[in-house]
Design a protein around this motif. Structure first.
Motif, PDB file in Angstrom:
ATOM      1  N   ASN A  78     -76.958 -18.336 -46.358  1.00 16.72           N
ATOM      2  CA  ASN A  78     -78.166 -18.887 -46.971  1.00 16.72           C
ATOM      3  C   ASN A  78     -78.191 -20.407 -46.997  1.00 16.72           C
ATOM      4  O   ASN A  78     -79.235 -21.004 -47.251  1.00 16.72           O
ATOM      5  N   GLY A  79     -77.034 -21.023 -46.741  1.00 15.00           N
ATOM      6  CA  GLY A  79     -76.967 -22.477 -46.801  1.00 15.00           C
ATOM      7  C   GLY A  79     -76.930 -23.087 -45.423  1.00 15.00           C
ATOM      8  O   GLY A  79     -75.954 -22.950 -44.688  1.00 15.00           O
ATOM      9  N   LEU A  80     -77.989 -23.741 -45.019  1.00 18.13           N
ATOM     10  CA  LEU A  80     -78.057 -24.382 -43.711  1.00 18.13           C
ATOM     11  C   LEU A  80     -77.781 -25.874 -43.841  1.00 18.13           C
ATOM     12  O   LEU A  80     -78.149 -26.501 -44.834  1.00 18.13           O
ATOM     13  N   SER A  81     -77.143 -26.437 -42.832  1.00 23.27           N
ATOM     14  CA  SER A  81     -76.935 -27.879 -42.816  1.00 23.27           C
ATOM     15  C   SER A  81     -78.219 -28.565 -42.342  1.00 23.27           C
ATOM     16  O   SER A  81     -79.174 -27.924 -41.919  1.00 23.27           O
ATOM     17  N   LEU A  82     -78.217 -29.868 -42.376  1.00 27.19           N
ATOM     18  CA  LEU A  82     -79.390 -30.626 -41.945  1.00 27.19           C
ATOM     19  C   LEU A  82     -79.667 -30.452 -40.462  1.00 27.19           C
ATOM     20  O   LEU A  82     -80.783 -30.686 -39.994  1.00 27.19           O
ATOM     21  N   PHE A  83     -78.632 -30.038 -39.716  1.00 26.04           N
ATOM     22  CA  PHE A  83     -78.763 -29.977 -38.268  1.00 26.04           C
ATOM     23  C   PHE A  83     -78.982 -28.552 -37.754  1.00 26.04           C
ATOM     24  O   PHE A  83     -79.138 -28.340 -36.562  1.00 26.04           O
ATOM     25  N   ASP A  84     -78.955 -27.548 -38.634  1.00 26.64           N
ATOM     26  CA  ASP A  84     -79.072 -26.156 -38.214  1.00 26.64           C
ATOM     27  C   ASP A  84     -80.378 -25.552 -38.689  1.00 26.64           C
ATOM     28  O   ASP A  84     -80.672 -25.535 -39.885  1.00 26.64           O
ATOM     29  N   ASP A  85     -81.176 -25.052 -37.737  1.00 32.74           N
ATOM     30  CA  ASP A  85     -82.377 -24.317 -38.110  1.00 32.74           C
ATOM     31  C   ASP A  85     -82.026 -22.882 -38.483  1.00 32.74           C
ATOM     32  O   ASP A  85     -82.672 -22.266 -39.314  1.00 32.74           O
ATOM     33  N   SER A  86     -81.027 -22.335 -37.843  1.00 32.22           N
ATOM     34  CA  SER A  86     -80.571 -20.982 -38.130  1.00 32.22           C
ATOM     35  C   SER A  86     -79.130 -20.863 -37.666  1.00 32.22           C
ATOM     36  O   SER A  86     -78.608 -21.720 -36.961  1.00 32.22           O
ATOM     37  N   LYS A  87     -78.483 -19.764 -38.042  1.00 31.42           N
ATOM     38  CA  LYS A  87     -77.062 -19.625 -37.716  1.00 31.42           C
ATOM     39  C   LYS A  87     -76.694 -18.171 -37.513  1.00 31.42           C
ATOM     40  O   LYS A  87     -77.435 -17.248 -37.887  1.00 31.42           O
ATOM     41  N   VAL A  88     -75.516 -17.983 -36.938  1.00 35.10           N
ATOM     42  CA  VAL A  88     -74.934 -16.654 -36.732  1.00 35.10           C
ATOM     43  C   VAL A  88     -73.611 -16.614 -37.474  1.00 35.10           C
ATOM     44  O   VAL A  88     -72.774 -17.509 -37.300  1.00 35.10           O
ATOM     45  N   ILE A  89     -73.424 -15.603 -38.294  1.00 38.73           N
ATOM     46  CA  ILE A  89     -72.150 -15.411 -38.981  1.00 38.73           C
ATOM     47  C   ILE A  89     -71.539 -14.105 -38.510  1.00 38.73           C
ATOM     48  O   ILE A  89     -72.193 -13.053 -38.523  1.00 38.73           O
ATOM     49  N   ILE A  90     -70.285 -14.172 -38.071  1.00 39.83           N
ATOM     50  CA  ILE A  90     -69.545 -12.996 -37.612  1.00 39.83           C
ATOM     51  C   ILE A  90     -68.418 -12.757 -38.605  1.00 39.83           C
ATOM     52  O   ILE A  90     -67.545 -13.605 -38.784  1.00 39.83           O
ATOM     53  N   ALA A  91     -68.456 -11.627 -39.287  1.00 41.29           N
ATOM     54  CA  ALA A  91     -67.471 -11.303 -40.324  1.00 41.29           C
ATOM     55  C   ALA A  91     -66.730 -10.033 -39.941  1.00 41.29           C
ATOM     56  O   ALA A  91     -67.356  -9.027 -39.594  1.00 41.29           O
TER      57      ALA A  91
END
Length: 346
Positions: A78-91
């Motif tokens: 839920n927490g995006l950096s200033l440079f990321d519009d979206s992300k992928v998390i692999i758990a």
């Protein structure tokens, strides 16, 4: 528009693997990859990665060591950096989320988020498939059954991999390959990789596939040593100097491509340097079964002791290209021994 791989809630591995090849946009949402063959999950992720990279999505990895890991995963999701519009998390892990985390996951899964959460776990049996987490993945996410139960399924998977290498094996060649590798997925994949160096070293996708018959396959298998570059990596990280030398001799006699040896050494060197600089195993994509080996290497090295590694790799590359007089195999062995914790020459 409905994307091919998101049109169904459950897939078997082969269907998902084939659909991932057709994928034109990054997959998003909640995913569960479960099964006893963790290698299959890794291969599927590798096939999905080009679209993530093309869209410059940030990729982050977690090991689920307990239920307490889930709040960390959700916070990162839920927490995006200033440079990321979206992300992928692999758990990766087998611990299910608690009630609070499950509620957050449900909110994420039902939202039209551009983020993606992929959970890799052991096989869910019929009883565990009744769990709230599994049912959430079924109803609001994607579930991939990562197992191959029939020999023809393994052949179908390896056939796709062979095509990526520019190879097309005859029926008799497939029978020989699967028998020689004892239906081991990784060993068969490594064999196809080596065959591509022998018969299709500069394959271009615009060219026709190169057909490999039983005789060519047998010749290719005979030319391979009983050791692989994966064995070399393990021996280097363990600091097993004698084993490094033994494997090197075998790989050299087998005429293993020097560029492949360099790639393995460089990968381990750069991973060690990154870990020494504070990077996490997850951020580097190092799976749990390899972390113990890297920890052994970290105890032998410091950032100061690895300062000249970049120059070593450059010298090896120059030798492989024939730009220096010293044989590439000598420089490669020196580099491998540095990772193992000793210097061939002082």
């Amino acid at each position: 528009t409905t994307h091919p791989i998101t049109s169904f809630m459950q897939h078997n591995f082969l269907a998902a693997y084939e659909l991932a090849k057709q994928q034109t946009t990054p997959v998003t949402g909640l995913w569960l990859l479960h099964g006893d063959e963790t290698l299959l999950a890794q291969w599927l992720i590798e096939r999905l990665q080009p679209q993530w990279q093309a869209q410059q999505l940030a990729i982050q990895r977690f090991e689920i060591t307990s239920a307490k890991t889930w709040p960390e995963i959700l916070a990162a999701l839920n927490g995006l950096s200033l440079f990321d519009d979206s992300k992928v998390i692999i758990a990766q892990g087998n611990h299910k989320p608690d009630k609070d985390s499950l509620a957050e996951l449900q909110a994420f899964a039902s939202d039209a988020s551009q983020n993606c959460l992929i959970v890799i776990s052991d096989k869910y049996d019929k009883k565990s498939q009744q769990s709230a987490f599994f049912q959430l993945c079924v109803t609001q996410g994607q579930v991939i059954d990562c197992q191959l139960t029939q020999p023809q399924q393994r052949e179908q998977l390896h056939s796709q991999q062979a095509q990526q290498f520019g190879l097309n094996l005859t029926k008799e060649a497939w029978q020989l390959l699967l028998a020689q590798t004892q239906h081991n997925l990784l060993t068969a994949y490594q064999s196809l990789w080596r065959l591509s160096y022998l018969y299709a070293p500069a394959y271009d996708t615009s060219q026709p596939l190169i057909t490999i018959d039983e005789t060519q396959l047998r010749d290719g298998l005979v030319s391979q040593s009983r050791y692989t570059t994966f064995d070399l990596s393990d021996a280097m990280l363990q600091g097993n100097i004698a084993q490094v030398v033994t494997i090197f001799q075998q790989l050299r006699r087998a005429e293993e491509p020097e560029s492949l040896i360099l790639w393995v050494i460089a990968k381990d060197m750069r991973s060690i340097q990154s870990l020494l600089a504070g990077a996490s195993f997850q951020s580097l994509g190092i799976w749990s079964n390899k972390q113990g080996l890297y920890n052994q290497a970290l105890r032998r090295h410091s950032l100061a002791s690895t300062q000249d590694w970049a120059n070593r790799l450059y010298s090896c590359d120059q030798a492989i290209k024939g730009l220096v007089a010293q044989p590439a195999w000598e420089l490669l062995l020196q580099a491998a021994l540095l990772v193992a914790g000793t210097r061939l020459l002082h």
